[in-house]
Design a protein around this motif. Sequence first.
Motif, mmCIF file in Angstrom:
data_model
loop_
_atom_site.group_PDB
_atom_site.id
_atom_site.type_symbol
_atom_site.label_atom_id
_atom_site.label_comp_id
_atom_site.label_asym_id
_atom_site.label_seq_id
_atom_site.Cartn_x
_atom_site.Cartn_y
_atom_site.Cartn_z
ATOM 1 N N PHE A 139 -3.668 -4.074 -10.906
ATOM 2 C CA PHE A 139 -3.634 -2.662 -11.284
ATOM 3 C C PHE A 139 -4.302 -1.809 -10.213
ATOM 4 N N GLY A 140 -3.607 -0.723 -9.812
ATOM 5 C CA GLY A 140 -4.153 0.189 -8.814
ATOM 6 C C GLY A 140 -4.251 1.602 -9.358
ATOM 7 N N PRO A 141 -4.770 2.520 -8.558
ATOM 8 C CA PRO A 141 -4.881 3.927 -8.969
ATOM 9 C C PRO A 141 -3.525 4.620 -8.895
ATOM 10 N N HIS A 142 -3.522 5.938 -9.103
ATOM 11 C CA HIS A 142 -2.273 6.692 -9.088
ATOM 12 C C HIS A 142 -1.685 6.797 -7.693
ATOM 13 N N SER A 143 -2.475 6.575 -6.666
ATOM 14 C CA SER A 143 -1.962 6.614 -5.305
ATOM 15 C C SER A 143 -2.480 5.400 -4.552
ATOM 16 N N GLY A 144 -1.749 5.016 -3.516
ATOM 17 C CA GLY A 144 -2.175 3.873 -2.726
ATOM 18 C C GLY A 144 -1.539 2.594 -3.217
ATOM 19 N N SER A 145 -1.242 1.684 -2.309
ATOM 20 C CA SER A 145 -0.623 0.419 -2.662
ATOM 21 C C SER A 145 -1.005 -0.621 -1.616
ATOM 22 N N LEU A 146 -0.675 -1.872 -1.871
ATOM 23 C CA LEU A 146 -0.947 -2.936 -0.920
ATOM 24 C C LEU A 146 -0.091 -2.748 0.329
ATOM 25 N N ASP A 147 -0.713 -2.853 1.518
ATOM 26 C CA ASP A 147 0.099 -2.800 2.729
ATOM 27 C C ASP A 147 0.821 -4.134 2.906
ATOM 28 N N GLU A 148 1.646 -4.232 3.930
ATOM 29 C CA GLU A 148 2.491 -5.407 4.098
ATOM 30 C C GLU A 148 1.674 -6.691 4.245
ATOM 31 N N LYS A 149 0.582 -6.623 5.019
ATOM 32 C CA LYS A 149 -0.245 -7.807 5.224
ATOM 33 C C LYS A 149 -0.944 -8.219 3.936
ATOM 34 N N ALA A 150 -1.487 -7.217 3.215
ATOM 35 C CA ALA A 150 -2.174 -7.517 1.961
ATOM 36 C C ALA A 150 -1.204 -8.086 0.930
ATOM 37 N N LEU A 151 0.023 -7.545 0.922
ATOM 38 C CA LEU A 151 1.026 -8.040 -0.024
ATOM 39 C C LEU A 151 1.394 -9.488 0.288
ATOM 40 N N SER A 152 1.534 -9.794 1.571
ATOM 41 C CA SER A 152 1.832 -11.173 1.964
ATOM 42 C C SER A 152 0.710 -12.105 1.545
ATOM 43 N N LEU A 153 -0.529 -11.648 1.716
ATOM 44 C CA LEU A 153 -1.683 -12.442 1.323
ATOM 45 C C LEU A 153 -1.726 -12.617 -0.196
ATOM 46 N N ALA A 154 -1.353 -11.543 -0.930
ATOM 47 C CA ALA A 154 -1.340 -11.618 -2.395
ATOM 48 C C ALA A 154 -0.303 -12.630 -2.880
ATOM 49 N N ARG A 155 0.847 -12.650 -2.223
ATOM 50 C CA ARG A 155 1.869 -13.639 -2.582
ATOM 51 C C ARG A 155 1.354 -15.062 -2.339
#
Length: 241
Positions: A139-155
């Motif tokens: 869960f995140g705030p109303h703005s902002g999201s995982l960048d590409e590197k963070a998303l890859s790490l999350a996967r």
Amino acid sequence: MTLQEQELAAVFAHLTEEAARDPLDTQTLLATLVEGGRRLFDALGATVQYSPGGNSAIQTDGTDDALRALAAEAAGWQEGPGYDVRTTGCALIDVDVTIQPTRARWPRWTARVRDLGHGRVTALPLPAKDGPAGALVLFGPHSGSLDEKALSLARSFADAAASTLSLQREVTESRVLAGQLEHALSSRVVVEQAKGILAALHGLSLDEAFNRLRRHARSHQRKVQDVAREIVEGRDFPIDP
């Protein structure tokens, strides 16, 4: 190794440690997973749904009481990104929970999440050999999201956690099977001993002794191994001719 990668290694080590505990405790492993996801990716919170094989009870958890309650209710409602990802195996990335299509898709879940102050979510599958086993929701705030590197790490984190959960499940199933085999072997040994005793006492072949034992058990609506155990224990037990 970056600080985030170091954190990932530390969290994964913790997951592995929890998976190796005896007795095995999947709920504690899920709690470790959501807290690790929240900390690693600077999320406001996290939830998890887990149902290996798709035919077992759904286990849920969250990083606080409100999210724990939401995770359990969402599984019952059969709505929300956790439910969708758990059942389809497809990730949902950076979903805006404030827009009309999302509110129409998951009305109860979206209303609860907005009341809790969350604006965006990312849901990642927890894969298993026999299909999707669960979902991790960040869960995140109303703005902002995982960048590409963070998303890859999350996967990678979700995949590693899923592997750990699968391993724990396999260990649990192996222990259950071992217990069943041990019980079956023990019962077989007792039956064989009872056959020998009956054969010696009544001058029967082993096959004839077993047939008498089985016939007696059926006529008295009892299990063969229970009757056999009484014979082995030396109880005064008349066997029907």
